[in-house]
Design a protein around this motif. Structure first.
Motif, PDB file in Angstrom:
ATOM      1  N   ILE A   1       0.846  -1.188   0.000  1.00  0.00           N
ATOM      2  CA  ILE A   1       0.000   0.000   0.000  1.00  0.00           C
ATOM      3  C   ILE A   1       0.882   1.240   0.000  1.00  0.00           C
ATOM      4  O   ILE A   1       1.809   1.353   0.805  1.00  0.00           O
ATOM      5  CB  ILE A   1      -0.934   0.023   1.228  1.00  0.00           C
ATOM      6  N   ASN A   2       0.622   2.163  -0.881  1.00  0.00           N
ATOM      7  CA  ASN A   2       1.403   3.402  -0.972  1.00  0.00           C
ATOM      8  C   ASN A   2       0.809   4.468  -0.045  1.00  0.00           C
ATOM      9  O   ASN A   2      -0.037   5.263  -0.453  1.00  0.00           O
ATOM     10  CB  ASN A   2       1.431   3.910  -2.422  1.00  0.00           C
ATOM     11  N   PHE A   3       1.250   4.425   1.211  1.00  0.00           N
ATOM     12  CA  PHE A   3       0.792   5.421   2.165  1.00  0.00           C
ATOM     13  C   PHE A   3       1.607   6.707   1.996  1.00  0.00           C
ATOM     14  O   PHE A   3       2.782   6.659   1.640  1.00  0.00           O
ATOM     15  CB  PHE A   3       0.961   4.910   3.601  1.00  0.00           C
ATOM     16  N   PRO A   4       1.014   7.871   2.259  1.00  0.00           N
ATOM     17  CA  PRO A   4       1.756   9.132   2.200  1.00  0.00           C
ATOM     18  C   PRO A   4       2.913   9.119   3.195  1.00  0.00           C
ATOM     19  O   PRO A   4       2.768   8.634   4.320  1.00  0.00           O
ATOM     20  CB  PRO A   4       0.716  10.191   2.585  1.00  0.00           C
ATOM     21  N   ALA A   5       4.038   9.651   2.785  1.00  0.00           N
ATOM     22  CA  ALA A   5       5.216   9.680   3.657  1.00  0.00           C
ATOM     23  C   ALA A   5       5.115  10.837   4.644  1.00  0.00           C
ATOM     24  O   ALA A   5       4.466  11.849   4.383  1.00  0.00           O
ATOM     25  CB  ALA A   5       6.481   9.812   2.819  1.00  0.00           C
ATOM     26  N   ASP A   6       5.781  10.673   5.786  1.00  0.00           N
ATOM     27  CA  ASP A   6       5.863  11.719   6.812  1.00  0.00           C
ATOM     28  C   ASP A   6       4.492  12.210   7.276  1.00  0.00           C
ATOM     29  O   ASP A   6       4.282  13.412   7.481  1.00  0.00           O
ATOM     30  CB  ASP A   6       6.692  12.911   6.305  1.00  0.00           C
ATOM     31  N   GLN A   7       3.549  11.283   7.413  1.00  0.00           N
ATOM     32  CA  GLN A   7       2.216  11.621   7.876  1.00  0.00           C
ATOM     33  C   GLN A   7       1.803  10.637   8.974  1.00  0.00           C
ATOM     34  O   GLN A   7       2.221   9.490   8.976  1.00  0.00           O
ATOM     35  CB  GLN A   7       1.192  11.536   6.731  1.00  0.00           C
ATOM     36  N   SER A   8       1.000  11.129   9.915  1.00  0.00           N
ATOM     37  CA  SER A   8       0.414  10.241  10.923  1.00  0.00           C
ATOM     38  C   SER A   8      -0.848   9.626  10.320  1.00  0.00           C
ATOM     39  O   SER A   8      -1.773  10.356   9.951  1.00  0.00           O
ATOM     40  CB  SER A   8       0.068  11.020  12.195  1.00  0.00           C
ATOM     41  N   ILE A   9      -0.846   8.305  10.206  1.00  0.00           N
ATOM     42  CA  ILE A   9      -1.928   7.625   9.489  1.00  0.00           C
ATOM     43  C   ILE A   9      -2.453   6.457  10.306  1.00  0.00           C
ATOM     44  O   ILE A   9      -1.687   5.742  10.959  1.00  0.00           O
ATOM     45  CB  ILE A   9      -1.431   7.105   8.121  1.00  0.00           C
ATOM     46  N   VAL A  10      -3.768   6.259  10.272  1.00  0.00           N
ATOM     47  CA  VAL A  10      -4.385   5.052  10.813  1.00  0.00           C
ATOM     48  C   VAL A  10      -5.228   4.446   9.690  1.00  0.00           C
ATOM     49  O   VAL A  10      -6.002   5.150   9.047  1.00  0.00           O
ATOM     50  CB  VAL A  10      -5.226   5.349  12.076  1.00  0.00           C
ATOM     51  N   ALA A  11      -5.025   3.168   9.431  1.00  0.00           N
ATOM     52  CA  ALA A  11      -5.668   2.526   8.279  1.00  0.00           C
ATOM     53  C   ALA A  11      -6.703   1.499   8.723  1.00  0.00           C
ATOM     54  O   ALA A  11      -6.697   1.026   9.866  1.00  0.00           O
ATOM     55  CB  ALA A  11      -4.614   1.860   7.402  1.00  0.00           C
ATOM     56  N   LEU A  12      -7.588   1.144   7.785  1.00  0.00           N
ATOM     57  CA  LEU A  12      -8.671   0.196   8.065  1.00  0.00           C
ATOM     58  C   LEU A  12      -8.666  -0.917   7.032  1.00  0.00           C
ATOM     59  O   LEU A  12      -8.437  -0.683   5.839  1.00  0.00           O
ATOM     60  CB  LEU A  12     -10.022   0.918   8.022  1.00  0.00           C
ATOM     61  N   SER A  13      -8.917  -2.121   7.510  1.00  0.00           N
ATOM     62  CA  SER A  13      -9.119  -3.253   6.599  1.00  0.00           C
ATOM     63  C   SER A  13     -10.437  -3.937   6.953  1.00  0.00           C
ATOM     64  O   SER A  13     -10.836  -3.980   8.123  1.00  0.00           O
ATOM     65  CB  SER A  13      -7.961  -4.258   6.686  1.00  0.00           C
ATOM     66  N   VAL A  14     -11.108  -4.435   5.945  1.00  0.00           N
ATOM     67  CA  VAL A  14     -12.375  -5.148   6.108  1.00  0.00           C
ATOM     68  C   VAL A  14     -12.208  -6.535   5.504  1.00  0.00           C
ATOM     69  O   VAL A  14     -11.938  -6.664   4.306  1.00  0.00           O
ATOM     70  CB  VAL A  14     -13.527  -4.402   5.416  1.00  0.00           C
ATOM     71  N   ASP A  15     -12.342  -7.551   6.350  1.00  0.00           N
ATOM     72  CA  ASP A  15     -12.117  -8.934   5.902  1.00  0.00           C
ATOM     73  C   ASP A  15     -10.760  -9.057   5.221  1.00  0.00           C
ATOM     74  O   ASP A  15     -10.620  -9.669   4.157  1.00  0.00           O
ATOM     75  CB  ASP A  15     -13.241  -9.377   4.964  1.00  0.00           C
ATOM     76  N   ASP A  16      -9.733  -8.425   5.847  1.00  0.00           N
ATOM     77  CA  ASP A  16      -8.353  -8.452   5.363  1.00  0.00           C
ATOM     78  C   ASP A  16      -8.195  -7.839   3.973  1.00  0.00           C
ATOM     79  O   ASP A  16      -7.273  -8.181   3.233  1.00  0.00           O
ATOM     80  CB  ASP A  16      -7.804  -9.889   5.368  1.00  0.00           C
TER      81      ASP A  16
END
Length: 205
Positions: A167-182
């Protein structure tokens, strides 16, 4: 002994003429050899007490002797140099999860007291769902079952490991991610604000 009376008299004289108790005590310390043995522990105790009053806890007194050689200071960010009031400032939602992303995230986050979860829980939801089998995964995030679906909310790396997708998350950011059924569903961008006293602290250092 006569020497002791002489020293006490000299200290009293210094105190009388200078009105400076520190100077009189300094004279007493250097006048008695045994005082040197007591001076260092007392100075350490005074320094530790002073630090404690300012909210600074020392792991060991010996740090006071080493701090003069300190070239850099490392501090925990959240709640130390920031206000510890995380806010959601943006989000990204994968196609197919636009109707459930926020509701699932908020419903799960409300079960936790973690500052990151509380930031998400403070958002407005269209529908708050009942969460079954809630579990907090230390250092990773929270999990639960909503409407029969496995929901995970937490650190980017943890969600990436669960989904087995790069997953290409933004760099230098505070992030919380979600997954549904993996399956990766999206993420929230979080922001905290620096304390107003930080400028004064940096100037003191």
């Amino acid at each position: 002994s006569p020497y002791a009376f002489f020293v006490v008299g000299a200290c009293a004289t210094v105190l009388y003429f200078t009105q400076d108790a520190d100077r009189a005590i300094s004279l007493m310390i250097v006048s008695f050899p045994d005082a040197f043995v007591m001076a260092s522990p007392l100075a350490m105790l005074a320094a530790i007490t002073s630090c404690s009053r300012c909210g600074v806890l020392l792991k060991t007194p010996s740090i006071l002797l080493k701090i003069k050689d300190c070239g850099a200071i490392f501090m925990d960010k959240t709640g130390t140099i920031t206000e510890d009031q995380l806010k959601v400032v943006g989000l990204f939602v994968q196609p197919g999860f636009k109707d459930t992303f926020k509701d699932y995230s908020i419903s799960l986050a409300r079960m936790s007291h973690h500052p990151v979860a509380q930031a998400v829980a403070g958002l407005e939801a269209d529908c708050v769902h009942e969460v079954d089998k809630f579990r907090e995964n230390h250092g990773m995030g929270v999990s639960g079952v909503i409407e029969g679906r496995k929901i995970d909310l937490g650190r980017c790396q943890w969600i990436q490991d669960l989904t087995s997708v790069k997953i290409n998350f933004p760099a230098d950011q505070s992030i919380v991610a979600l997954s549904v059924d993996d399956c990766f569903a999206g993420y929230f961008l979080l922001e905290d604000y620096l304390k107003s006293s930080l400028k004064f602290l940096s100037e003191c250092l």
